[in-house]
Design a protein around this motif. Structure first.
Motif, PDB file in Angstrom:
ATOM      1  N   LEU A  29      -4.763   8.131   6.899  1.00 20.26           N
ATOM      2  CA  LEU A  29      -5.860   7.864   7.815  1.00 20.26           C
ATOM      3  C   LEU A  29      -5.593   6.586   8.616  1.00 20.26           C
ATOM      4  N   MET A  30      -5.131   5.546   7.934  1.00 13.08           N
ATOM      5  CA  MET A  30      -4.820   4.296   8.616  1.00 13.08           C
ATOM      6  C   MET A  30      -3.688   4.508   9.630  1.00 13.08           C
ATOM      7  N   MET A  31      -2.674   5.267   9.239  1.00  8.50           N
ATOM      8  CA  MET A  31      -1.548   5.520  10.140  1.00  8.50           C
ATOM      9  C   MET A  31      -2.011   6.269  11.392  1.00  8.50           C
ATOM     10  N   ARG A  32      -2.871   7.265  11.222  1.00 10.64           N
ATOM     11  CA  ARG A  32      -3.381   8.008  12.383  1.00 10.64           C
ATOM     12  C   ARG A  32      -4.158   7.093  13.309  1.00 10.64           C
ATOM     13  N   ARG A  33      -4.975   6.216  12.742  1.00  8.76           N
ATOM     14  CA  ARG A  33      -5.763   5.288  13.563  1.00  8.76           C
ATOM     15  C   ARG A  33      -4.867   4.308  14.308  1.00  8.76           C
ATOM     16  N   LEU A  34      -3.861   3.777  13.617  1.00  7.32           N
ATOM     17  CA  LEU A  34      -2.945   2.838  14.261  1.00  7.32           C
ATOM     18  C   LEU A  34      -2.178   3.512  15.395  1.00  7.32           C
ATOM     19  N   LYS A  35      -1.706   4.722  15.143  1.00  6.93           N
ATOM     20  CA  LYS A  35      -0.939   5.438  16.168  1.00  6.93           C
ATOM     21  C   LYS A  35      -1.821   5.820  17.358  1.00  6.93           C
ATOM     22  N   LYS A  36      -3.062   6.170  17.085  1.00  3.61           N
ATOM     23  CA  LYS A  36      -3.992   6.500  18.167  1.00  3.61           C
ATOM     24  C   LYS A  36      -4.258   5.269  19.028  1.00  3.61           C
ATOM     25  N   ARG A  37      -4.436   4.117  18.391  1.00  4.65           N
ATOM     26  CA  ARG A  37      -4.652   2.873  19.128  1.00  4.65           C
ATOM     27  C   ARG A  37      -3.414   2.505  19.941  1.00  4.65           C
ATOM     28  N   ARG A  38      -2.237   2.700  19.351  1.00  3.37           N
ATOM     29  CA  ARG A  38      -0.992   2.392  20.052  1.00  3.37           C
ATOM     30  C   ARG A  38      -0.840   3.277  21.292  1.00  3.37           C
ATOM     31  N   LEU A  39      -1.198   4.552  21.167  1.00  5.12           N
ATOM     32  CA  LEU A  39      -1.131   5.466  22.298  1.00  5.12           C
ATOM     33  C   LEU A  39      -2.119   5.061  23.389  1.00  5.12           C
ATOM     34  N   ALA A  40      -3.320   4.652  22.997  1.00  7.75           N
ATOM     35  CA  ALA A  40      -4.314   4.203  23.968  1.00  7.75           C
ATOM     36  C   ALA A  40      -3.816   2.954  24.708  1.00  7.75           C
ATOM     37  N   LEU A  41      -3.169   2.062  23.982  1.00  7.59           N
ATOM     38  CA  LEU A  41      -2.606   0.863  24.606  1.00  7.59           C
ATOM     39  C   LEU A  41      -1.519   1.243  25.610  1.00  7.59           C
ATOM     40  N   ARG A  42      -0.658   2.175  25.216  1.00  5.21           N
ATOM     41  CA  ARG A  42       0.424   2.610  26.110  1.00  5.21           C
ATOM     42  C   ARG A  42      -0.155   3.210  27.396  1.00  5.21           C
ATOM     43  N   ASP A  43      -1.214   4.007  27.255  1.00  5.57           N
ATOM     44  CA  ASP A  43      -1.859   4.603  28.428  1.00  5.57           C
ATOM     45  C   ASP A  43      -2.466   3.531  29.330  1.00  5.57           C
ATOM     46  N   GLU A  44      -3.113   2.543  28.736  1.00  5.56           N
ATOM     47  CA  GLU A  44      -3.723   1.475  29.525  1.00  5.56           C
ATOM     48  C   GLU A  44      -2.650   0.629  30.207  1.00  5.56           C
ATOM     49  N   ILE A  45      -1.542   0.372  29.507  1.00  9.46           N
ATOM     50  CA  ILE A  45      -0.430  -0.374  30.103  1.00  9.46           C
ATOM     51  C   ILE A  45       0.101   0.380  31.319  1.00  9.46           C
ATOM     52  N   ALA A  46       0.296   1.685  31.178  1.00  5.42           N
ATOM     53  CA  ALA A  46       0.802   2.502  32.285  1.00  5.42           C
ATOM     54  C   ALA A  46      -0.170   2.486  33.462  1.00  5.42           C
ATOM     55  N   ARG A  47      -1.468   2.542  33.181  1.00  7.08           N
ATOM     56  CA  ARG A  47      -2.476   2.536  34.233  1.00  7.08           C
ATOM     57  C   ARG A  47      -2.443   1.210  35.008  1.00  7.08           C
ATOM     58  N   ILE A  48      -2.340   0.110  34.287  1.00  7.61           N
ATOM     59  CA  ILE A  48      -2.302  -1.206  34.943  1.00  7.61           C
ATOM     60  C   ILE A  48      -1.011  -1.369  35.733  1.00  7.61           C
ATOM     61  N   GLU A  49       0.112  -0.944  35.151  1.00  7.12           N
ATOM     62  CA  GLU A  49       1.386  -1.044  35.871  1.00  7.12           C
ATOM     63  C   GLU A  49       1.335  -0.241  37.167  1.00  7.12           C
ATOM     64  N   GLN A  50       0.723   0.936  37.116  1.00 10.62           N
ATOM     65  CA  GLN A  50       0.612   1.771  38.308  1.00 10.62           C
ATOM     66  C   GLN A  50      -0.251   1.089  39.366  1.00 10.62           C
ATOM     67  N   SER A  51      -1.316   0.439  38.938  1.00  7.14           N
ATOM     68  CA  SER A  51      -2.199  -0.225  39.901  1.00  7.14           C
ATOM     69  C   SER A  51      -1.529  -1.449  40.531  1.00  7.14           C
ATOM     70  N   LEU A  52      -0.569  -2.032  39.850  1.00  7.19           N
ATOM     71  CA  LEU A  52       0.114  -3.220  40.364  1.00  7.19           C
ATOM     72  C   LEU A  52       1.250  -2.883  41.340  1.00  7.19           C
ATOM     73  N   LEU A  53       1.696  -1.620  41.327  1.00  8.86           N
ATOM     74  CA  LEU A  53       2.774  -1.222  42.235  1.00  8.86           C
ATOM     75  C   LEU A  53       2.248  -1.181  43.657  1.00  8.86           C
ATOM     76  N   PRO A  54       3.023  -1.693  44.600  1.00 11.31           N
ATOM     77  CA  PRO A  54       2.569  -1.627  45.988  1.00 11.31           C
ATOM     78  C   PRO A  54       2.597  -0.176  46.485  1.00 11.31           C
TER      79      PRO A  54
END
Length: 67
Positions: free
Chosen positions: A38-63
């Protein structure tokens, strides 16, 4: 270049650090027996959410590309 405390670049740095910390934590937890699934699933889900947010911010920063 001075970064504003609430700037997207600053947020991106914080998210990347948190993602890296989660990677290390997941690696450590995977080495333990028994593994708390259960802990592993939660950690991996959070990591995936972080990766998605990182990608979204990187995309917004591209000219925008010229047409």
């Amino acid at each position: 270049m001075s970064l504003n405390l609430n700037s997207p670049q600053r947020r991106l740095i914080a998210l990347r650090m948190e993602h890296s910390d989660l990677d290390a934590l997941i690696d450590q937890a995977a080495d333990k027996t028994p593994v708390d699934e259960l802990m592993m699933r939660r950690l991996k889900k959070r990591r995936l959410a972080l990766r998605d947010e990182i990608a979204r911010i990187e995309q917004s920063l591209l000219p925008d590309e010229p047409a």
